[in-house]
Design a protein around this motif. Structure first.
Motif, short mmCIF file in Angstrom:
data_model
loop_
_atom_site.label_atom_id
_atom_site.label_comp_id
_atom_site.label_asym_id
_atom_site.label_seq_id
_atom_site.Cartn_x
_atom_site.Cartn_y
_atom_site.Cartn_z
N VAL A 698 -54.81 23.10 21.19
CA VAL A 698 -54.39 22.55 23.41
C VAL A 698 -55.85 21.70 23.35
N VAL A 699 -57.12 22.01 22.73
CA VAL A 699 -58.38 21.01 23.43
C VAL A 699 -58.30 20.19 22.98
N THR A 700 -58.41 20.02 21.78
CA THR A 700 -58.00 18.75 20.46
C THR A 700 -56.97 17.39 21.20
N ASN A 701 -55.73 18.14 21.50
CA ASN A 701 -54.45 17.61 21.67
C ASN A 701 -54.59 17.06 23.45
N ALA A 702 -55.39 17.34 24.00
CA ALA A 702 -55.76 17.38 25.25
C ALA A 702 -56.77 16.29 25.21
N PHE A 703 -57.84 16.38 24.71
CA PHE A 703 -59.06 15.36 24.64
C PHE A 703 -58.21 13.99 23.76
N ILE A 704 -57.57 13.81 22.63
CA ILE A 704 -57.06 12.93 22.09
C ILE A 704 -55.56 12.48 23.30
N VAL A 705 -54.89 13.14 24.36
CA VAL A 705 -54.36 12.61 25.22
C VAL A 705 -55.07 11.86 26.03
N ALA A 706 -56.39 12.16 26.40
CA ALA A 706 -56.73 11.42 27.82
C ALA A 706 -57.57 10.67 26.97
N PHE A 707 -58.43 10.69 25.79
CA PHE A 707 -59.62 9.72 25.41
C PHE A 707 -59.17 9.06 23.93
N THR A 708 -58.34 9.32 24.00
CA THR A 708 -57.72 8.56 22.03
C THR A 708 -56.73 7.68 22.69
N ASP A 710 -53.94 5.53 25.29
CA ASP A 710 -54.52 4.65 26.14
C ASP A 710 -53.09 5.05 27.75
N MET A 711 -53.14 6.80 27.51
CA MET A 711 -52.14 6.92 28.75
C MET A 711 -52.77 7.20 29.99
N ILE A 712 -54.01 7.36 30.12
CA ILE A 712 -54.16 7.75 31.25
C ILE A 712 -54.82 6.18 32.18
N PRO A 713 -55.88 5.28 31.12
CA PRO A 713 -56.10 4.27 31.59
C PRO A 713 -54.67 3.67 32.73
N ARG A 714 -53.54 4.24 31.83
CA ARG A 714 -52.10 2.72 31.92
C ARG A 714 -51.77 3.45 33.60
N LEU A 715 -51.64 4.99 33.43
CA LEU A 715 -51.02 6.15 35.12
C LEU A 715 -52.20 5.27 35.86
N ALA A 788 -60.30 10.90 36.41
CA ALA A 788 -58.65 11.22 35.94
C ALA A 788 -58.67 11.73 34.42
N LYS A 789 -59.23 11.45 33.18
CA LYS A 789 -59.52 11.88 32.19
C LYS A 789 -59.60 13.60 32.32
N MET A 790 -60.46 13.90 32.95
CA MET A 790 -61.10 15.06 32.98
C MET A 790 -60.23 16.34 33.77
N ALA A 791 -60.01 15.36 34.96
CA ALA A 791 -58.80 15.79 35.28
C ALA A 791 -57.67 16.41 35.21
N ILE A 795 -56.30 20.12 34.06
CA ILE A 795 -55.38 20.40 34.05
C ILE A 795 -54.04 20.86 33.11
N MET A 796 -54.36 19.78 32.51
CA MET A 796 -53.23 20.60 30.78
C MET A 796 -53.53 21.71 30.39
N GLU A 797 -54.95 22.05 29.77
CA GLU A 797 -55.25 23.12 29.07
C GLU A 797 -55.02 24.39 30.47
N HIS A 798 -55.22 24.13 31.00
CA HIS A 798 -55.09 25.43 31.99
C HIS A 798 -53.63 25.67 31.68
N VAL A 799 -52.61 24.55 32.25
CA VAL A 799 -51.01 24.74 32.18
C VAL A 799 -50.65 25.34 31.37
N VAL A 800 -51.21 25.16 30.14
CA VAL A 800 -50.82 25.20 28.11
C VAL A 800 -51.20 27.06 28.10
#
Length: 870
Positions: A698-708, A710-715, A788-791, A795-800
């Motif tokens: 859960v942690v690694t995938n949240a970090f991949i989506v956030a930092f690896t 480009d989804m968060i910068p685009r949003l 936004a990445k940290m948020a 959020i993703m970790e807590h929800v999952v």
């Protein structure tokens, strides 16, 4: 003399062919009645220890006979090569019933009268995947109770020769073999077949397969279960069929049965993950044309006009953004909105898999009579190595007997050496990963220069960029290093664990498991962690780059992001490991067996006995299942820890596992000696490792989506910085690239040539332009994106995690119907046993037995009433 000896041997064999026409492919003694439950083999070599070994064998075999076992020896003249003696062992009825009580073996007392659950109306759709009932359930379902010699008439004993299955029989004999003494050496009592195998007194000890796998046994008293397993389970053409778990358990024992049950369940659950992952991949494929970022990169008027800063010092030139057109288009396959959905889905899928497996495991525990099972005494007994190396003794507080122990000071010293060795080898893995990173940094400039000057590469220059070429070659190099280190680590981990001198077999296996998993975890995943969380994150900016060892400039990500490189790394390592693993598991044993038996296969069947055929097979050692579990758990890590970067990973794993089940079953049935049956009520320590990886994923995938990705910068750009209401994502590429003034380049970084006299170049970051008062410092947009990445991670970790724990709480570990069945079976078993005792007391009273008092009768009657009330 040598030709004469060969001629005599030929005459003897000719005589045997003429005199004995019956087949030696038999699992019975020469009388054709007593079953061979175990075989020992040895070579009578005349070396300096010959007399000592001979003495040990005489004493050992004499003690086996005193224990009640019956032996029959095949002279070396009867063997294929004229060198090997075979000692066949048979356990008569008295021995079996004695040790069945010692081992607390459960046996049938009455047919199960609990009605079957209502059939699923969809079962008719599953008919093509079903196996015949006699294969799936080779035995009727019974209520069982621990065996007792004094209550034999209570059990359903129809035939003494078949009451105990062959796997039970070989388990009982092995139990005796591990405890049988063979003499006193150096003032210590020596015992156990394991020591005799270690010191070369015997060369092998194994139970027999019941027939050849490609044809049924000629003896009608033989069940030919090996043949059935081969035809219905071990052939690849049966890949779509269910596994005959009850037959596997009956033939190989519960420990191997539970492994195949887990592997089959894992593969079934992978089907759902593979389908969802494929849908996410297809979504990315069908929306490639709608990706505004790749459109702008590929547009000659936008990407063709953006001049990018060099990706290495001095040797690299300025380059146009649209040269990465193809890679930016392909990165959209894995970096899109579906990626986020799939990462969340896999977090929940992992929980469902682990919870439903607990339920499946609970059902198997009931069906396989493992509800009250505790670890076998074979697992909890002292290891021979422990007894041999521990010279000091102390009283066991439980048994009140003197037993060897390892002093605390010795334990501390050994653990310190072990810990230091583990840290050294883990550091070596990290050093090898750093070496691969240095390779990436060192060869990138070479690839960039080669591709710029090579005309032959021009047709594929759009697809094969310097970044991709570097990533692919580095991934292949990394895979080769992983395989080499893996080969070394297996031996190092075993050496460290042996050096620690674990007390019991269970403790040994658990310690080895943790070490091997730690090594493999760092070995296989370190390169993926680097690409996912470090590459492109600490590069600095033109004019102030960050250097590794003050020499090599840190790598930058492609303008389309690092996700495509992580996908490449994951694909090469994961697919390469699976292909190499299958080659090792299937082809290597087959070649070894073919080489060892190439001569024997040409001989008549009546000269090639069942025990010789099995002797020529490979050994499925005590750690055979350990390596199978380890392979699957490492794969589980690939499809959970990094799945956000590669939605097709579960599909690759599914295809591999369909093959893995059949490869494992084929090699176990055809290429290996029959393992000694052992009990296990779960997958053991692997369950805890899987739980830990599920949480980490859960942690690694949240970090991949956030930092690896480009989804968060685009949003952030979409909602806060877009100025075009009609097309909110247009202008994103220009916005994500900062401006650098070429005149500000230090001599160390500045390219040797600038033929087009460019004044500015662009780089991937959010920094102020050179004409701003805060030049080259981070802009507010950078901090907005970081927040936004940290948020998002929180959020993703807590929800999952909330969903995971809610799902785990909602799904009980033991199904309600299984709980009811366990209670009913306990009630009926107690009732039957108490009624039996009551009948015996009645008989005593009727005979006027003064030993049977009224108090005993009333107490037993009370037990019956109590069991009814409960």
């Amino acid at each position: 003399q040598q030709p004469g000896r060969r001629y005599n041997l030929f005459l003897k064999r000719r005589l045997r062919i003429d005199k004995r026409h019956e087949s030696k492919d038999s699992i019975f003694f020469r009388d054709g009645v007593r079953r061979i439950d175990f075989v020992l083999s040895y070579v009578d070599d005349l070396n300096k220890e010959w007399e000592k070994k001979l003495e040990r064998r005489k004493e050992f075999e004499s003690n086996l006979q005193k224990a009640g076992l019956e032996l029959e020896t095949e002279d070396k003249k009867e063997s294929e090569d004229g060198k090997i003696y075979f000692v066949k062992i048979h356990a008569p009825w008295e021995v079996l019933i004695t040790y069945a009580e010692v081992l607390n073996i459960k046996v049938p007392i009455r047919e199960n009268d609990i009605p079957c659950t209502v059939e699923n109306p969809l079962d008719c759709m599953l008919t093509p995947f079903r196996l015949p009932e006699k294969v799936m359930h080779p035995e009727p379902d019974y209520f069982t109770a621990p065996f007792s010699k004094d209550k034999q008439e209570l059990y359903l004993i129809n035939d003494e020769s078949t009451f105990f299955s062959p796997s039970m029989r070989n388990r009982i004999v092995y139990y005796i073999l591990t405890r049988c003494p063979y003499g006193t050496e150096e003032g210590k009592k020596k015992f156990g077949i394991k020591r005799l195998l270690n010191n070369g007194t015997y060369s092998a000890a194994y139970p027999l397969h019941d027939c050849q796998y490609w044809k049924k046994a000629s003896d009608p008293n033989c069940d030919s279960e090996r043949y059935t397993l081969y035809m219905e389970w071990a052939r690849f053409l049966r890949f779509y069929k269910e596994q005959p778990l009850d037959l596997i358990r009956k033939y190989y024992g519960e420990k191997i049965g539970i492994y195949f049950a887990w592997l089959g369940f894992y593969t079934e659950m992978l089907f759902l993950a593979a389908v969802v992952g494929l849908i996410c991949f297809l979504y990315g494929l069908f929306t490639m044309d709608e990706n505004m970022s790749s459109k702008e990169i590929c547009d000659p008027a936008i990407g063709g006009e953006i001049i990018m800063c060099p990706l290495c010092d001095r040797d690299c030139d300025y380059w146009k953004l649209n040269t990465t057109c193809a890679s930016s288009e392909y990165s959209h396959l894995f970096d899109n909105v579906a990626t986020l959905f799939f990462a969340i889905f896999m977090g929940i899928w992992v929980t469902l898999f682990l919870e439903f497996w607990k339920r499946r495991q609970a059902r198997l525990k009931y069906e396989w009579d493992l509800v009250d099972f505790e670890e076998e005494q074979q697992q909890l007994q002292l290891r021979p190595e422990y007894e041999a190396k521990c010279t000091q003794k102390k009283k066991n507080p439980v048994t009140q007997e003197m037993e060897p122990y390892l002093p605390l000071t010795s334990q501390v010293v050994r653990f310190c050496i072990s810990g230091t060795t583990v840290l050294f080898w883990v550091s070596l893995i990290i050093a090898s990963m750093i070496a691969v990173i240095v390779y990436r940094l060192a060869v990138y400039a070479a690839f960039a220069s080669l591709m710029e000057n090579a005309q032959t590469l021009e047709p594929i220059s759009g697809l094969l960029t310097p970044q991709l070429a570097t990533s692919v070659t580095a991934s292949c190099l990394n895979f080769v290093i992983i395989m080499i280190l893996n080969f070394l680590y297996e031996r190092i981990a075993i050496w460290i664990t042996d050096m620690e001198i674990p007390r019991t077999h269970l403790e040994y296996e658990n310690r080895l498991t943790m070490k091997m998993f730690l090594f493999q975890f760092v070995n296989y995943y370190s390169s993926c962690f680097y690409v996912a969380f470090f590459k492109g994150k600490f590069v600095g900016y033109p004019g102030a780059y960050t250097y590794m060892f003050n020499r090599w400039r840190n790598e930058e990500c492609d303008p389309a992001g690092c996700l495509i490189e992580l996908t490449t790394q994951l694909t090469i390592v994961m697919a390469g490991k699976q292909i190499w693993g299958n080659i090792q598991e299937a082809i290597v044993p087959w070649i070894c067996n073919w080489w060892g038996r190439r001569k024997a296969r040409s001989n008549p069947e009546n000269l090639y006995s069942r025990w010789e055929q099995d002797h020529d097979l490979q050994i499925f050692g005590a750690l055979g299942l350990f390596y199978e579990y380890l392979e699957m758990v490492i794969q589980f890590g690939f499809i959970t820890l990094f799945v956000a970067s590669f939605p097709l990973a579960p599909l690759l794993a599914l295809m591999n596992n369909i093959l893995e089940i059949r490869v494992d079953s084929w090699k176990l049935t055809t290429q290996y000696r029959r393992p000694v049956a052992a009990k296990a009520h779960s997958i053991g320590v692997w369950q805890e490792i899987l739980n830990g990886m599920a949480i980490l994923s859960v942690v690694t995938n949240a970090f991949i989506v956030a930092f690896t990705s480009d989804m968060i910068p685009r949003l952030v750009y979409y909602y806060a910085y877009s100025t075009n209401d009609a097309s909110p994502m247009s202008g994103y590429i220009n916005n994500s690239l900062s401006v650098f003034q070429i005149a500000d380049f230090p001599t160390r970084n500045k390219p040797k040539m600038n033929p087009d006299n460019f004044v500015i170049c662009r780089y991937r970051d959010y920094r102020y332009p050179p004409d701003h008062e805060r030049r080259y410092l981070h802009t507010m947009q950078f901090w907005h994106i970081l927040a936004a990445k940290m948020a998002f991670i929180i959020i993703m970790e807590h929800v999952v995690f909330i969903v995971k724990f809610f799902v785990a709480w909602m799904i009980p570990d033991v199904p309600a119907d299984v709980k009811a069945k366990i209670k009913r079976e306990k009630y009926l078993t107690q009732k039957i046993l108490h009624e039996y005792e009551l009948e015996k007391l009645k008989e005593k009273l009727c005979r006027g037995d003064t030993q049977a008092t009224e108090k005993e009768f009333i107490a037993t009657e009370g037990k019956v009433e109590l069991s009814r009330a409960m």
